[in-house]
Design a protein around this motif. Structure first.
Motif, PDB file in Angstrom:
ATOM      1  N   PHE A  18     -60.906  44.750 124.964  1.00  0.00           N
ATOM      2  CA  PHE A  18     -59.646  45.483 125.024  1.00  0.00           C
ATOM      3  C   PHE A  18     -58.627  45.081 123.987  1.00  0.00           C
ATOM      4  O   PHE A  18     -57.823  45.892 123.608  1.00  0.00           O
ATOM      5  N   SER A  19     -58.513  43.869 123.533  1.00  0.00           N
ATOM      6  CA  SER A  19     -57.435  43.565 122.613  1.00  0.00           C
ATOM      7  C   SER A  19     -57.729  42.263 121.894  1.00  0.00           C
ATOM      8  O   SER A  19     -58.658  41.543 122.218  1.00  0.00           O
ATOM      9  N   GLN A  20     -56.924  41.947 120.910  1.00  0.00           N
ATOM     10  CA  GLN A  20     -57.090  40.722 120.167  1.00  0.00           C
ATOM     11  C   GLN A  20     -56.373  39.588 120.874  1.00  0.00           C
ATOM     12  O   GLN A  20     -55.307  39.748 121.447  1.00  0.00           O
ATOM     13  N   ASP A  21     -56.963  38.356 120.778  1.00  0.00           N
ATOM     14  CA  ASP A  21     -56.348  37.182 121.376  1.00  0.00           C
ATOM     15  C   ASP A  21     -55.520  36.412 120.376  1.00  0.00           C
ATOM     16  O   ASP A  21     -54.740  35.550 120.750  1.00  0.00           O
ATOM     17  N   THR A  22     -55.765  36.621 119.110  1.00  0.00           N
ATOM     18  CA  THR A  22     -55.111  35.828 118.084  1.00  0.00           C
ATOM     19  C   THR A  22     -54.097  36.658 117.325  1.00  0.00           C
ATOM     20  O   THR A  22     -54.105  37.880 117.365  1.00  0.00           O
ATOM     21  N   GLY A  23     -53.222  35.964 116.635  1.00  0.00           N
ATOM     22  CA  GLY A  23     -52.261  36.628 115.776  1.00  0.00           C
ATOM     23  C   GLY A  23     -52.469  36.194 114.337  1.00  0.00           C
ATOM     24  O   GLY A  23     -53.457  35.522 113.998  1.00  0.00           O
ATOM     25  N   SER A  24     -51.543  36.551 113.481  1.00  0.00           N
ATOM     26  CA  SER A  24     -51.664  36.174 112.077  1.00  0.00           C
ATOM     27  C   SER A  24     -50.293  36.049 111.442  1.00  0.00           C
ATOM     28  O   SER A  24     -49.287  36.520 111.989  1.00  0.00           O
ATOM     29  N   ILE A  25     -50.276  35.368 110.295  1.00  0.00           N
ATOM     30  CA  ILE A  25     -49.071  35.245 109.487  1.00  0.00           C
ATOM     31  C   ILE A  25     -49.380  35.876 108.133  1.00  0.00           C
ATOM     32  O   ILE A  25     -50.408  35.567 107.522  1.00  0.00           O
ATOM     33  N   GLY A  26     -48.534  36.766 107.690  1.00  0.00           N
ATOM     34  CA  GLY A  26     -48.763  37.430 106.408  1.00  0.00           C
ATOM     35  C   GLY A  26     -47.440  37.758 105.758  1.00  0.00           C
ATOM     36  O   GLY A  26     -46.370  37.630 106.359  1.00  0.00           O
ATOM     37  N   GLY A  27     -47.520  38.187 104.507  1.00  0.00           N
ATOM     38  CA  GLY A  27     -46.300  38.561 103.822  1.00  0.00           C
ATOM     39  C   GLY A  27     -46.482  38.615 102.322  1.00  0.00           C
ATOM     40  O   GLY A  27     -47.593  38.812 101.817  1.00  0.00           O
ATOM     41  N   LYS A  28     -45.376  38.403 101.615  1.00  0.00           N
ATOM     42  CA  LYS A  28     -45.374  38.551 100.165  1.00  0.00           C
ATOM     43  C   LYS A  28     -44.534  37.459  99.524  1.00  0.00           C
ATOM     44  O   LYS A  28     -43.434  37.140 100.009  1.00  0.00           O
ATOM     45  N   LEU A  29     -45.035  36.894  98.420  1.00  0.00           N
ATOM     46  CA  LEU A  29     -44.293  35.935  97.624  1.00  0.00           C
ATOM     47  C   LEU A  29     -43.833  36.599  96.336  1.00  0.00           C
ATOM     48  O   LEU A  29     -44.624  37.275  95.662  1.00  0.00           O
ATOM     49  N   THR A  30     -42.555  36.405  96.005  1.00  0.00           N
ATOM     50  CA  THR A  30     -42.000  36.967  94.772  1.00  0.00           C
ATOM     51  C   THR A  30     -41.433  35.855  93.904  1.00  0.00           C
ATOM     52  O   THR A  30     -41.101  34.763  94.386  1.00  0.00           O
ATOM     53  N   GLU A  84     -41.079  25.037 102.649  1.00  0.00           N
ATOM     54  CA  GLU A  84     -41.633  24.769 103.980  1.00  0.00           C
ATOM     55  C   GLU A  84     -40.821  25.540 105.010  1.00  0.00           C
ATOM     56  O   GLU A  84     -39.623  25.335 105.150  1.00  0.00           O
ATOM     57  N   ILE A  85     -41.473  26.459 105.723  1.00  0.00           N
ATOM     58  CA  ILE A  85     -40.798  27.290 106.729  1.00  0.00           C
ATOM     59  C   ILE A  85     -41.277  26.863 108.112  1.00  0.00           C
ATOM     60  O   ILE A  85     -42.450  27.048 108.459  1.00  0.00           O
ATOM     61  N   PRO A  86     -40.392  26.288 108.910  1.00  0.00           N
ATOM     62  CA  PRO A  86     -40.799  25.829 110.249  1.00  0.00           C
ATOM     63  C   PRO A  86     -40.639  26.932 111.307  1.00  0.00           C
ATOM     64  O   PRO A  86     -40.032  27.976 111.072  1.00  0.00           O
ATOM     65  N   ASN A  87     -41.199  26.635 112.469  1.00  0.00           N
ATOM     66  CA  ASN A  87     -40.950  27.427 113.689  1.00  0.00           C
ATOM     67  C   ASN A  87     -41.286  28.912 113.527  1.00  0.00           C
ATOM     68  O   ASN A  87     -40.535  29.789 113.957  1.00  0.00           O
ATOM     69  N   ILE A  88     -42.413  29.203 112.894  1.00  0.00           N
ATOM     70  CA  ILE A  88     -42.878  30.593 112.812  1.00  0.00           C
ATOM     71  C   ILE A  88     -43.710  30.876 114.068  1.00  0.00           C
ATOM     72  O   ILE A  88     -44.761  30.261 114.277  1.00  0.00           O
ATOM     73  N   ALA A  89     -43.220  31.788 114.879  1.00  0.00           N
ATOM     74  CA  ALA A  89     -43.878  32.093 116.157  1.00  0.00           C
ATOM     75  C   ALA A  89     -44.994  33.103 115.941  1.00  0.00           C
ATOM     76  O   ALA A  89     -44.768  34.179 115.388  1.00  0.00           O
ATOM     77  N   VAL A  90     -46.190  32.745 116.368  1.00  0.00           N
ATOM     78  CA  VAL A  90     -47.344  33.649 116.295  1.00  0.00           C
ATOM     79  C   VAL A  90     -47.677  34.112 117.708  1.00  0.00           C
ATOM     80  O   VAL A  90     -47.830  33.288 118.614  1.00  0.00           O
ATOM     81  N   VAL A 115     -38.305  37.105 108.195  1.00  0.00           N
ATOM     82  CA  VAL A 115     -39.415  36.937 109.131  1.00  0.00           C
ATOM     83  C   VAL A 115     -39.323  38.034 110.178  1.00  0.00           C
ATOM     84  O   VAL A 115     -38.308  38.157 110.876  1.00  0.00           O
ATOM     85  N   THR A 116     -40.344  38.853 110.278  1.00  0.00           N
ATOM     86  CA  THR A 116     -40.402  39.902 111.302  1.00  0.00           C
ATOM     87  C   THR A 116     -41.746  39.825 112.007  1.00  0.00           C
ATOM     88  O   THR A 116     -42.748  39.407 111.417  1.00  0.00           O
ATOM     89  N   THR A 117     -41.770  40.227 113.274  1.00  0.00           N
ATOM     90  CA  THR A 117     -43.006  40.205 114.053  1.00  0.00           C
ATOM     91  C   THR A 117     -43.189  41.552 114.729  1.00  0.00           C
ATOM     92  O   THR A 117     -42.296  42.012 115.437  1.00  0.00           O
ATOM     93  N   VAL A 118     -44.333  42.175 114.480  1.00  0.00           N
ATOM     94  CA  VAL A 118     -44.657  43.445 115.140  1.00  0.00           C
ATOM     95  C   VAL A 118     -46.076  43.373 115.644  1.00  0.00           C
ATOM     96  O   VAL A 118     -46.893  42.586 115.155  1.00  0.00           O
ATOM     97  N   ALA A 119     -46.393  44.196 116.624  1.00  0.00           N
ATOM     98  CA  ALA A 119     -47.766  44.276 117.118  1.00  0.00           C
ATOM     99  C   ALA A 119     -48.688  44.704 115.998  1.00  0.00           C
ATOM    100  O   ALA A 119     -48.353  45.566 115.196  1.00  0.00           O
ATOM    101  N   ARG A 120     -49.839  44.100 115.949  1.00  0.00           N
ATOM    102  CA  ARG A 120     -50.747  44.397 114.849  1.00  0.00           C
ATOM    103  C   ARG A 120     -51.092  45.874 114.802  1.00  0.00           C
ATOM    104  O   ARG A 120     -51.206  46.467 113.736  1.00  0.00           O
TER     105      ARG A 120
END
Length: 948
Positions: A18-30, A84-90, A115-120
């Protein structure tokens, strides 16, 4: 009790993922040193671990498969300051997006980090990444894209996908020219029943976007799915929630230009505003004890409105367990009005339609939705989820027809009048229990069970037919004197009950561990079961008028006055069912059909990566299908059984040309199963000008499917793809015009084979993509262009003799070949979207979206007439929203801005004609003849959402 016991066993003993158990961290470096250009090949590492990745040419990165929790991420690049970016909630099933501007000379302030978090399955970027990594050719649309394009329901959502168009006036879709009977609809991977006796699939329009997390459209077959597939498997993923608590309240108001433009809006007596209405057959119907009126009733201003409540929260239990809750409740109503032409089939000799009407339709519809789910994660290895979905949809129509009923009989020179008052209500209950278990690093078990119940009601449909007292005086007085058929004035009651149990179980074994701590091989075996019971009954009370010379004049706007002044005792009319008058034993016994359908299937799939570029996905499936049907109707009393075994192989290959390009191939064998209505000999009078009934001699079709596609992903949010496909269909099923005095529609295997060949092109690109530095944050500005086009060429062989030999029906096809029903040669979708952040909690989105489909076949040409074709047209929608602050947002939508003419025509007889059929005595040469034309108006709405 037996059914409830079986349901309980199925829910707790059957399986499905039914669904994923894990999350991920992603984004872009400029790169701040070079005008915020993408920074490629930078290192991104989870602090204290060896888990990490590097950015690609576009500065993009993703660290997938992270257990829920809080992480510190380290970003580094030679010659640049390490960040170093702390406290990123997954969170499970979500993407934590972290965008970093890197600098060579000074550190990065945390205020610069977004930092934004949305459902995959909400995120466009995440879904596009899933599509890129997947082996099969599935396209997904998430909640984020639905909001951007102003999509209000699942039917509108899937039309944004290449090669898919929607049937006007319904939520049924055509995929690559293949209509309802070729598609399958599931909710969270489990099958859904239809809400309409005429259709195989549930009307996608009943699924509001508020309950949708994503919609997956798989146009290639996977052996893990049911084999009754030819066009697409549409899987609706219901919203799940894993974040902090929230509560939203939304409301909207709007209207339709055609409905608001009419001088007075009319509806029927009886149905209420909410759509929760039913009216049973009275105790003594033969005494005319019906309580509802025949006359139409004036309604106030037809204003559309909607209201919804939505909320969710997550609770941590112990150190490794989590409980999540989500719920939504909504109600919406909609008014529409159509006026135009509605004609019957034209005569071959003179091209004049046998019936010719000017019509008006007043329509009021409602949609009530209640959805809730509970998710429980136990010890990070066991997941359980319960879904409840309740839908109540209603449609109330006041239809009026003025003109010629029959050029050789009723009102041959005009002046006839028909009014029909119809209320239809469908209530759907869905219960799903799902689970996922990670037994160890190599073995996963997934399961799911569902109990679905649908009730479709047509309580007290009323129809009146009034004719001129003299045929040669169409504008003169009206009465019931010359009405030839008792069924022309009636009250009709219908009820459909459908119960279904579905169960899935699968186990996946992973083997051949690779250097990335993953596995190159996956073997899955499983079972699917689907058990359905259908029960349909209908009773029609016909008002048969007697003593024509004594019939008084009738005011078509005061039908009730006739029955008030002339009761049954007057002897001017009598009430009878299809079985006879009250003196006939069993006259109140309804006409019925129903039966049971069972599908038991076993499958095995193998996914194997030969090397980092080449992956194989192969499957085998075996299905045993038994469909038993019985009926007791005016066609007689009998039963029939369809018993078939299907062996279904499938193959998918994926070759990664490089990091940005994929080449895919897919091939499969599937089948198309006739539906209960298509096999049930019951006369459906759903349309004023056309009746239909089923054919118990229908057999399965067999489908062979082939796809090749190339994909390019320039960036994480862009795609360019080109594909070609082919389908070969043995024994295709079609709707056709039966050769009979009534010229009703029925269904048959109309030829030996059919073919479909096509090409599809899709592109989604960023025309403008800017990062704007401010004191508080880095803001985004985007201008995105997207579009797709499909070209389709279909052909099928038509054989009247085959129909006569294999069924008890007679056909007289005008042509020896034809395109597939519902197949448009060209389908175009396009949209341009603008997005601008003004500050962290203020943003604007605007989208202009267009759709076009070329003409498509509605029904096969018969007895010398050309094909009945729906003409193509363009729709144009504007969708916008503005978030004013953290709590408040507004939206404005305007849909169908061009308001094109919707038209159906009977074409001239052309092409390869069946000249040897004795039932074809001539060919239509005076076409095209308009059968139906109207405009549906522009819909506009203003919405307001408040988030707590």
């Amino acid at each position: 009790m037996r059914l409830l016991f079986t349901v309980s066993l199925a829910l707790f003993a059957t399986l499905q993922m039914f669904s994923q158990d894990t999350g991920s961290i992603g984004g872009k470096l400029t790169d701040k040193e070079f005008n915020n250009e993408p920074l490629a090949f930078a290192n991104v590492i989870i602090k204290g671990t060896t888990t990490g990745t590097t950015t690609d040419f576009d500065g993009l990165y993703e660290i997938p498969n992270l257990e829920p929790g809080t992480y510190t991420v380290v970003f580094s690049y030679l010659g640049y300051e390490t960040v170093e970016i702390p406290n990123i909630a997954v969170e499970a099933g979500k993407v934590a997006t972290v965008n970093i501007p890197m600098s060579a000379s000074e550190g990065v302030s945390l205020e610069e980090v977004v930092v934004t978090t949305v459902a995959r399955k909400d995120s466009e970027v995440a879904l596009l990444l899933d599509q890129k990594k997947a082996i099969t050719l599935e396209t997904s649309i998430g909640a984020q894209e639905l909001a951007r394009k102003g999509v209000s329901d699942a039917a509108s959502a899937v039309t944004k996908v290449t090669g898919i168009s929607k049937e006007e006036g319904s939520g049924n879709v055509y995929v690559r020219g293949l209509g309802d009977r070729f598609n399958i609809t599931t909710l969270n991977g489990l099958p859904l029943p239809s809400n309409n006796t005429s259709k195989k699939n549930i009307d996608l329009g009943v699924f509001s976007s508020s309950i949708i997390e994503s919609i997956g459209i798989d146009k290639t077959y996977n052996a893990a799915n049911y084999g009754d597939f030819g066009g697409a498997n549409v899987n609706i993923v219901s919203r799940n929630y894993n974040g902090t608590g929230f509560f939203d309240v939304s409301a909207s108001v709007g209207g339709n230009t055609e409905a608001l433009g009419v001088e007075q809006f009319y509806l029927n007596d009886g149905p209420n505003f909410s759509g929760f209405y039913n009216y049973d057959i009275p105790d003594n119907p033969f005494s005319d004890t019906f309580e509802t009126n025949w006359n139409r009733e004036a309604y106030g201003t037809p204003v559309n409105s909607s209201f919804s409540l939505k909320g969710g929260d997550t609770y941590t239990i112990g150190e490794e367990s989590r409980l999540s809750l989500f719920g939504v409740a909504s109600f919406g109503n909609n008014f529409s009005y159509n006026e135009g032409i509605n004609n019957g089939q034209p005569n071959v000799g003179n091209g004049l339609p046998n019936s010719a009407f000017d019509f008006t339709t007043f329509d009021y519809s409602t949609a009530t939705t209640l959805m809730g789910n509970v998710g429980f994660r136990l010890n990070n290895t066991n997941n359980f989820k319960y879904n409840l979905l309740v839908l109540n949809n209603s449609s109330q129509k006041q239809q009026e027809f003025f003109g010629i009923l029959d050029r050789e009989d009723d009102a041959p020179e005009g002046g006839g009048f028909i009014q029909r008052a119809t209320f239809e209500r469908t209530t759907l209950y869905v219960h799903q229990l799902l689970g996922e278990h990670n037994l160890n690093d190599k073995l996963d078990v997934n399961w799911g069970g569902a109990y679905n119940y649908v009730k479709n009601l047509v309580p007290d449909r009323r129809q009146n037919t009034v004719l001129p007292r003299r045929n040669n005086n169409p504008d003169g007085p009206k009465s019931f004197a010359l009405v030839s058929a008792a069924s022309e004035n009636h009250r009709f009651f219908q009820e459909l009950d459908e119960e279904e149990i579905a169960a899935n179980i699968s186990a996946t074994y992973k083997f051949k561990e690779n250097e990335d701590e993953g596995f190159d091989g996956k073997l899955t075996v499983g079972y699917n079961g689907r058990f359905k019971n259908v029960d349909f009954d209908a009773t029609q009370f016909n008002f048969q008028f007697l003593r024509p010379n004594d019939q008084p004049e009738v005011d078509i706007r005061q039908i009730d006055e006739y029955f008030d002044q002339n009761t049954l005792s007057s002897g001017l009319y009598q009430i009878r069912t299809f079985r006879g008058t009250s003196t006939i034993p069993g006259a109140l016994d309804p006409q019925t059909f129903g039966g049971d359908q069972s599908i038991n299937a076993g499958f095995a799939t193998l996914e194997y990566k030969f090397n980092p570029k080449f992956t194989l996905f192969a499957g085998l499936r075996a299905e045993q299908i038994i469909q038993e049907i019985n009926w007791n109707t005016t066609f007689g009393e009998d039963e029939n059984e369809l018993d078939t075994f299907e062996f279904l192989p499938s193959l998918a290959l994926k070759y990664e040309l490089n990091d940005k390009q994929n080449l895919r191939f897919a091939a499969s064998k599937t089948y198309t199963l006739p539906q209960f209505k298509e096999r049930a000999p019951f006369l459906f009078q759903e349309d004023i000008t056309q009746d239909s009934y089923g054919n118990p001699d229908l057999e399965n079709s067999t489908n062979y499917n082939f796809d090749v596609r190339w994909e390019l992903y320039p960036t994480s949010s862009e795609i360019i793809s080109f594909g070609v496909f082919a389908k070969y269909i043995e024994n295709p099923i079609n709707t056709f015009l039966v050769v009979s005095a009534a010229n009703d529609l029925s269904y048959a295997n109309t030829g030996d084979n059919a073919t479909a060949f096509g090409a599809e092109l899709e592109a989604r690109v960023n025309l403008i993509k800017n990062d704007i530095d401010t004191e508080d944050a880095v803001l985004e500005e985007r201008l995105t262009l997207g579009g797709n086009i499909s070209y389709l060429k279909t052909n099928q062989q038509l054989d009247s003799e085959k129909v006569a030999n294999e069924t008890r029906l007679s056909a007289a096809f005008t042509n020896t070949e034809a395109p597939l029903q519902g197949a448009s040669d060209i389908i175009l979708n396009g949209d341009i979207s603008f997005y601008r952040q003004f500050r962290k909690e203020r943003e604007f989105r605007g989208t202009l979206a267009a759709n076009y489909f070329s003409e498509r076949l509605y029904a096969l040409g018969s007895t010398g007439r050309g094909h009945l074709m729906d003409k193509g047209y363009v729709t144009l929608d504007f969708i916008s929203s503005m978030q004013l602050n953290k709590h408040l947002s507004i939206g404005f939508n305007a849909k169908n801005l061009l308001n094109p003419l919707i038209e159906r025509v009977t074409e001239n007889a052309e092409g390869d004609l069946a000249t040897e059929n004795p039932a074809v005595v001539g060919f239509l040469e005076d076409g095209p003849i308009t059968d139906l034309s109207y405009k549906r108006g522009t819909d506009f709405s203003l919405s307001l959402t408040f988030s707590f």
